[in-house]
Design a protein around this motif. Structure first.
Motif, PDB file in Angstrom:
ATOM      1  N   UNK A  47       0.837  -1.204   0.000  1.00 53.32           N
ATOM      2  CA  UNK A  47       0.000   0.000   0.000  1.00 53.32           C
ATOM      3  C   UNK A  47       0.875   1.258   0.000  1.00 53.32           C
ATOM      4  N   UNK A  48       1.987   1.225   0.730  1.00 53.41           N
ATOM      5  CA  UNK A  48       2.891   2.371   0.742  1.00 53.41           C
ATOM      6  C   UNK A  48       3.480   2.658  -0.624  1.00 53.41           C
ATOM      7  N   UNK A  49       3.906   1.601  -1.324  1.00 53.26           N
ATOM      8  CA  UNK A  49       4.436   1.796  -2.689  1.00 53.26           C
ATOM      9  C   UNK A  49       3.343   2.328  -3.611  1.00 53.26           C
ATOM     10  N   UNK A  69       0.793   6.837  -6.693  1.00 57.90           N
ATOM     11  CA  UNK A  69      -0.295   7.799  -6.902  1.00 57.90           C
ATOM     12  C   UNK A  69       0.234   9.226  -6.782  1.00 57.90           C
ATOM     13  N   UNK A  70       1.108   9.485  -5.799  1.00 56.92           N
ATOM     14  CA  UNK A  70       1.679  10.823  -5.639  1.00 56.92           C
ATOM     15  C   UNK A  70       2.482  11.230  -6.863  1.00 56.92           C
ATOM     16  N   UNK A  78      -9.048   5.572  -1.878  1.00 55.73           N
ATOM     17  CA  UNK A  78      -9.582   4.686  -2.917  1.00 55.73           C
ATOM     18  C   UNK A  78      -8.597   4.547  -4.059  1.00 55.73           C
ATOM     19  N   UNK A  79      -8.037   5.671  -4.489  1.00 51.12           N
ATOM     20  CA  UNK A  79      -7.075   5.629  -5.600  1.00 51.12           C
ATOM     21  C   UNK A  79      -5.844   4.811  -5.232  1.00 51.12           C
ATOM     22  N   UNK A  80      -5.428   4.902  -3.975  1.00 51.60           N
ATOM     23  CA  UNK A  80      -4.259   4.126  -3.534  1.00 51.60           C
ATOM     24  C   UNK A  80      -4.565   2.625  -3.614  1.00 51.60           C
TER      25      UNK A  80
END
Length: 461
Positions: free
Chosen positions: A245-247, A252-253, A290-292
């Motif tokens: 999830x972090x990656x 997304x960023x 949600x996007x993540x």
């Protein structure tokens, strides 16, 4: 602190949590009402909008019946008929769970934790019911049973996580203390002395859960290999899921920064004004989790849909008309370089997570597991991570509009299954590799020690 004070403080904290959640949407809408509409419109319209956004963020389905003129202006197929909005704005969900965890921890530190927990959850349910009853109009209608139950369940889940976190630490400390005393041949510490060694929060939560002692006994009665596999599965599965999830959040960023000009252009096309733009930004920030999760599905290899017949995956992108939110300007318009090589990201994360888990167990002095134990732990890591990511995918998907927009997000079942397979296989390899590295290091240390011993000479004098 007596029972009444504990209950009142818990109810006040629940009220603050509700106020923060609703206020995030209500404050900019109220400013918009005062500045742009100059108080000419009934404020209840903006209250209903804020309440609907908050309820949607807590998983409540909204039924929308657009007026004929507005449906024609949108020019969306199916907009003239009632349609459902069911995609949860997970930013509000994450906020409610986080504040609920804080409430659970604070309740467990009081002399009356049961009363604190029950008062907080019951008060939250009352406030949620008041919001559900006071909101709603002819255009947007929330599902009343869901509006009463779901937000309360989400907050209660956070509260229980906070309580069980403190309780779990107490259970583990008691079990480890008893095991160490038995290993040294000492009589196990009685309840009074154990209670004195534990923090106040652990003692209080121990009073809450009568099942704690039985859970502890059953867990510590298991064979060492079974307990080790369970602990490694839970720890490794959660760590692998969080790392993936972090990656995905980082990806997304990067996409938002790379497509910033497109996003700004969409903001200008909407022409919402300053306060309208702020309100739109709040909604999009709530949609970021949600996007993540959609990016997680993309990294796993499945991708996600932004409408019926669309798909965004490592293989390629097929998009039609997307919802009119500027943040969707960050969606990739084509397959990135490398295609399915991106699948190596969760595989490598899972491999090194299992490797680190195995090495940590070795440093803690735990016995080396058999091959069956290693495969069991690796498979358990895959199952735990797959379950967590599948649930996250389920929470992030739903309907975002009429017609083709009724299917937005990833397929949760496929995400869970494929993630469990990918992560499980990589974790099994990581566990085996970690055991071999530990065995090699142990063998090298033994050889070095033997060589040092044989080189020692005795002085003839």
């Amino acid at each position: 602190m007596n029972r009444s004070t504990t209950a009142l403080l818990a109810a006040l904290e629940a009220l603050i949590v509700v106020a923060i959640g609703v206020g995030i949407a209500l404050v900019p809408l109220t400013v918009l009402w005062a500045t742009h509409f100059e108080l000419a419109v009934d404020w209840s319209v903006f209250w209903n909008a804020a309440a609907d956004v908050w309820l949607l963020g807590n998983g409540v389905d909204l039924t929308v019946q657009l007026p004929a003129a507005l449906a024609t202006a949108f020019a969306l197929p199916g907009a003239e008929a009632p349609f459902v909005l069911s995609i949860a704005l997970l930013g509000f969900t994450v906020l409610a769970v986080t504040l609920g965890v804080r409430t659970g921890i604070r309740a467990s530190e009081t002399p009356h934790p049961i009363i604190g927990v029950l008062a907080a959850i019951a008060s939250y349910g009352v406030f949620t019911t008041l919001i559900a009853v006071s909101s709603g109009n002819s255009v947007v209608t929330a599902s009343r049973p869901q509006a009463i139950v779901l937000p309360t369940l989400i907050y209660a889940a956070g509260v229980l996580v906070g309580v069980l976190g403190v309780f779990g630490r107490g259970v583990f400390e008691r079990g480890e203390l008893a095991r160490s005393e038995l290993a040294r041949g000492l009589p196990t510490t009685d309840a009074t002395s154990r209670s004195a060694k534990e923090p106040a929060a652990a003692r209080n939560v121990g009073r809450v859960a009568g099942l704690g002692r039985r859970i502890r006994e059953r867990y510590f009665d298991l064979p060492d290999t079974a307990r080790q596999a369970i602990a490694e599965s839970l720890r490794g599965g959660a760590a692998a899921a969080v790392a993936i999830v972090g990656v995905a959040a980082l990806a997304v960023a990067v996409l938002i920064l790379a497509n910033f000009a497109t996003i700004i252009g969409l903001y200008e096309a909407v022409q919402a004004g300053v306060m309208g733009g702020i309100t739109l930004t709040v909604v999009q920030l709530a949609l970021l989790p949600n996007l993540v999760i959609w990016a997680v599905s993309w990294l796993i290899g499945l991708g996600f849909a932004v409408g019926v017949g669309t798909g965004v995956s490592p293989v390629g992108t097929s998009l039609g008309a997307v919802p009119g939110l500027p943040i969707f300007g960050a969606l990739p318009q084509s397959a990135p370089p490398g295609g399915f090589l991106w699948l190596l990201v969760p595989v490598l994360i899972s491999f090194f997570t299992a490797l680190l888990i195995r090495r940590r167990s070795d440093k803690a002095g735990r016995p080396a597991p058999t091959l069956t134990g290693q495969l069991s732990a690796g498979g358990g890591i895959g199952l735990v991570a797959g379950l967590l990511l599948g649930l996250a995918a389920w929470a992030s998907a739903g309907a975002m509009g009429p017609g083709r927009l009724a299917d937005v997000g990833p397929n949760p079942v496929l995400v869970g299954v494929l993630a469990a397979v990918e992560i499980g296989i990589a974790a099994c390899l990581g566990m085996i590799a970690g055991s071999r590295v530990a065995a090699s290091a142990s063998s090298a240390a033994s050889t070095s020690s033997a060589a040092s011993t044989s080189s020692v000479t005795v002085d003839p004098k």
